[in-house]
Design a protein around this motif. Structure first.
Motif, PDB file in Angstrom:
ATOM      1  N   PRO A 115       6.384 -56.202 -47.548  1.00 35.03           N
ATOM      2  CA  PRO A 115       8.015 -56.528 -47.715  1.00 35.03           C
ATOM      3  C   PRO A 115       8.297 -58.153 -47.442  1.00 35.03           C
ATOM      4  CG  PRO A 115       7.645 -55.579 -45.380  1.00 35.03           C
ATOM      5  CD  PRO A 115       6.234 -55.568 -46.313  1.00 35.03           C
ATOM      6  N   TYR A 116       7.331 -58.861 -46.943  1.00 30.19           N
ATOM      7  CA  TYR A 116       7.553 -60.308 -46.810  1.00 30.19           C
ATOM      8  C   TYR A 116       7.446 -60.938 -48.271  1.00 30.19           C
ATOM      9  CZ  TYR A 116       6.485 -59.174 -42.121  1.00 30.19           C
ATOM     10  OH  TYR A 116       6.580 -58.866 -40.757  1.00 30.19           O
ATOM     11  N   TYR A 117       6.916 -60.256 -49.223  1.00 26.88           N
ATOM     12  CA  TYR A 117       6.659 -60.935 -50.812  1.00 26.88           C
ATOM     13  C   TYR A 117       7.556 -60.573 -51.693  1.00 26.88           C
ATOM     14  CZ  TYR A 117       2.272 -62.598 -48.046  1.00 26.88           C
ATOM     15  OH  TYR A 117       1.543 -62.808 -47.557  1.00 26.88           O
ATOM     16  N   ILE A 118       8.329 -59.383 -51.249  1.00 27.17           N
ATOM     17  CA  ILE A 118       9.266 -58.928 -52.383  1.00 27.17           C
ATOM     18  C   ILE A 118      10.458 -59.815 -52.526  1.00 27.17           C
ATOM     19  CG2 ILE A 118      10.845 -57.699 -50.653  1.00 27.17           C
ATOM     20  CD1 ILE A 118      10.331 -55.088 -52.350  1.00 27.17           C
ATOM     21  N   ALA A 119      10.553 -59.830 -53.866  1.00 26.27           N
ATOM     22  CA  ALA A 119      11.750 -60.680 -54.523  1.00 26.27           C
ATOM     23  C   ALA A 119      12.919 -60.087 -54.411  1.00 26.27           C
ATOM     24  CB  ALA A 119      11.597 -60.766 -55.912  1.00 26.27           C
ATOM     25  N   PRO A 120      14.054 -60.591 -54.249  1.00 27.18           N
ATOM     26  CA  PRO A 120      15.336 -59.915 -53.939  1.00 27.18           C
ATOM     27  C   PRO A 120      15.745 -59.016 -55.134  1.00 27.18           C
ATOM     28  CG  PRO A 120      15.757 -62.365 -54.318  1.00 27.18           C
ATOM     29  CD  PRO A 120      14.197 -61.959 -54.161  1.00 27.18           C
ATOM     30  N   GLU A 174      15.511 -56.444 -41.378  1.00 29.11           N
ATOM     31  CA  GLU A 174      16.054 -57.730 -41.174  1.00 29.11           C
ATOM     32  C   GLU A 174      15.542 -58.722 -42.108  1.00 29.11           C
ATOM     33  OE1 GLU A 174      15.778 -61.422 -37.606  1.00 29.11           O
ATOM     34  OE2 GLU A 174      15.019 -59.301 -37.103  1.00 29.11           O
ATOM     35  N   VAL A 175      14.078 -58.495 -42.517  1.00 29.21           N
ATOM     36  CA  VAL A 175      13.222 -59.425 -43.557  1.00 29.21           C
ATOM     37  C   VAL A 175      14.086 -59.239 -44.740  1.00 29.21           C
ATOM     38  CG1 VAL A 175      11.216 -59.490 -44.881  1.00 29.21           C
ATOM     39  CG2 VAL A 175      11.013 -59.247 -42.245  1.00 29.21           C
ATOM     40  N   PHE A 176      14.422 -57.989 -45.290  1.00 30.43           N
ATOM     41  CA  PHE A 176      15.278 -57.905 -46.328  1.00 30.43           C
ATOM     42  C   PHE A 176      16.408 -58.529 -46.672  1.00 30.43           C
ATOM     43  CE2 PHE A 176      13.053 -53.441 -47.550  1.00 30.43           C
ATOM     44  CZ  PHE A 176      11.795 -54.277 -48.085  1.00 30.43           C
ATOM     45  N   ARG A 177      17.237 -58.603 -45.428  1.00 25.48           N
ATOM     46  CA  ARG A 177      18.419 -59.236 -45.344  1.00 25.48           C
ATOM     47  C   ARG A 177      18.258 -60.738 -45.472  1.00 25.48           C
ATOM     48  NH1 ARG A 177      19.507 -56.039 -41.191  1.00 25.48           N
ATOM     49  NH2 ARG A 177      18.895 -57.622 -39.622  1.00 25.48           N
ATOM     50  N   LYS A 178      17.314 -61.450 -45.023  1.00 24.48           N
ATOM     51  CA  LYS A 178      16.865 -62.716 -45.133  1.00 24.48           C
ATOM     52  C   LYS A 178      16.467 -63.046 -46.633  1.00 24.48           C
ATOM     53  CE  LYS A 178      15.939 -63.727 -40.422  1.00 24.48           C
ATOM     54  NZ  LYS A 178      14.778 -64.138 -39.369  1.00 24.48           N
ATOM     55  N   ILE A 179      15.775 -61.926 -47.176  1.00 22.83           N
ATOM     56  CA  ILE A 179      15.033 -62.229 -48.688  1.00 22.83           C
ATOM     57  C   ILE A 179      16.510 -62.381 -49.299  1.00 22.83           C
ATOM     58  CG2 ILE A 179      13.974 -61.091 -50.354  1.00 22.83           C
ATOM     59  CD1 ILE A 179      11.636 -60.378 -48.166  1.00 22.83           C
ATOM     60  N   LYS A 180      17.316 -61.380 -49.406  1.00 28.04           N
ATOM     61  CA  LYS A 180      18.416 -61.301 -50.275  1.00 28.04           C
ATOM     62  C   LYS A 180      19.514 -62.535 -50.002  1.00 28.04           C
ATOM     63  CE  LYS A 180      19.147 -56.368 -50.074  1.00 28.04           C
ATOM     64  NZ  LYS A 180      20.038 -55.140 -49.835  1.00 28.04           N
ATOM     65  N   LYS A 181      19.361 -63.304 -48.813  1.00 30.74           N
ATOM     66  CA  LYS A 181      20.377 -64.438 -48.695  1.00 30.74           C
ATOM     67  C   LYS A 181      19.401 -65.662 -49.395  1.00 30.74           C
ATOM     68  CE  LYS A 181      22.099 -65.880 -45.084  1.00 30.74           C
ATOM     69  NZ  LYS A 181      22.442 -65.912 -43.489  1.00 30.74           N
ATOM     70  N   GLY A 182      18.054 -65.539 -49.080  1.00 33.20           N
ATOM     71  CA  GLY A 182      17.148 -66.528 -49.858  1.00 33.20           C
ATOM     72  C   GLY A 182      17.181 -67.879 -49.137  1.00 33.20           C
ATOM     73  N   SER A 183      17.759 -67.794 -47.883  1.00 31.82           N
ATOM     74  CA  SER A 183      17.836 -68.953 -46.814  1.00 31.82           C
ATOM     75  C   SER A 183      16.374 -68.911 -46.123  1.00 31.82           C
ATOM     76  CB  SER A 183      18.981 -68.939 -46.003  1.00 31.82           C
ATOM     77  OG  SER A 183      19.042 -70.012 -45.255  1.00 31.82           O
TER      78      SER A 183
END
Length: 93
Positions: free
Chosen positions: A7-12, A49-58
């Motif tokens: 999940p850490y490397y997945i693109a939004p 939580e990781v996916f939420r942060k990825i979607k924001k890209g921040s």
């Protein structure tokens, strides 16, 4: 289709069901960040939580990285895949 991989490397865009060569640039940007800092740009207490942060890209860009390195990583880890740097542009950066 299921989402698979770390999940850490997945693109939004993959989280939205889209997959193209642009998501590989994202994953390579995350890998470059990790190799140079020892940390992950998007981390959390759980997958959602990781996916939420990825979607924001921040994420926090460490100031100890060179400006050129910061620029490259920032262009690789860009949520809008139409603005994300290409593989050829990465090589020429």
């Amino acid at each position: 289709m299921d989402i698979c991989g770390s999940p850490y490397y997945i693109a939004p865009e993959v989280l939205s069901g889209s997959y193209g060569h642009e998501c590989d640039i994202w994953s390579l940007g995350v890998t470059l960040y990790q190799l140079l800092t020892g940390d992950m740009p998007f981390d959390g207490s759980g997958q959602q939580e990781v996916f939420r942060k990825i979607k924001k890209g921040s994420f926090k860009m460490p100031s100890r990285l060179s400006k050129d390195c910061q620029d490259l990583i920032g262009k690789m880890i860009t949520v809008d895949l139409t603005k994300r740097i290409t593989a050829l542009e990465c090589l020429n950066h």
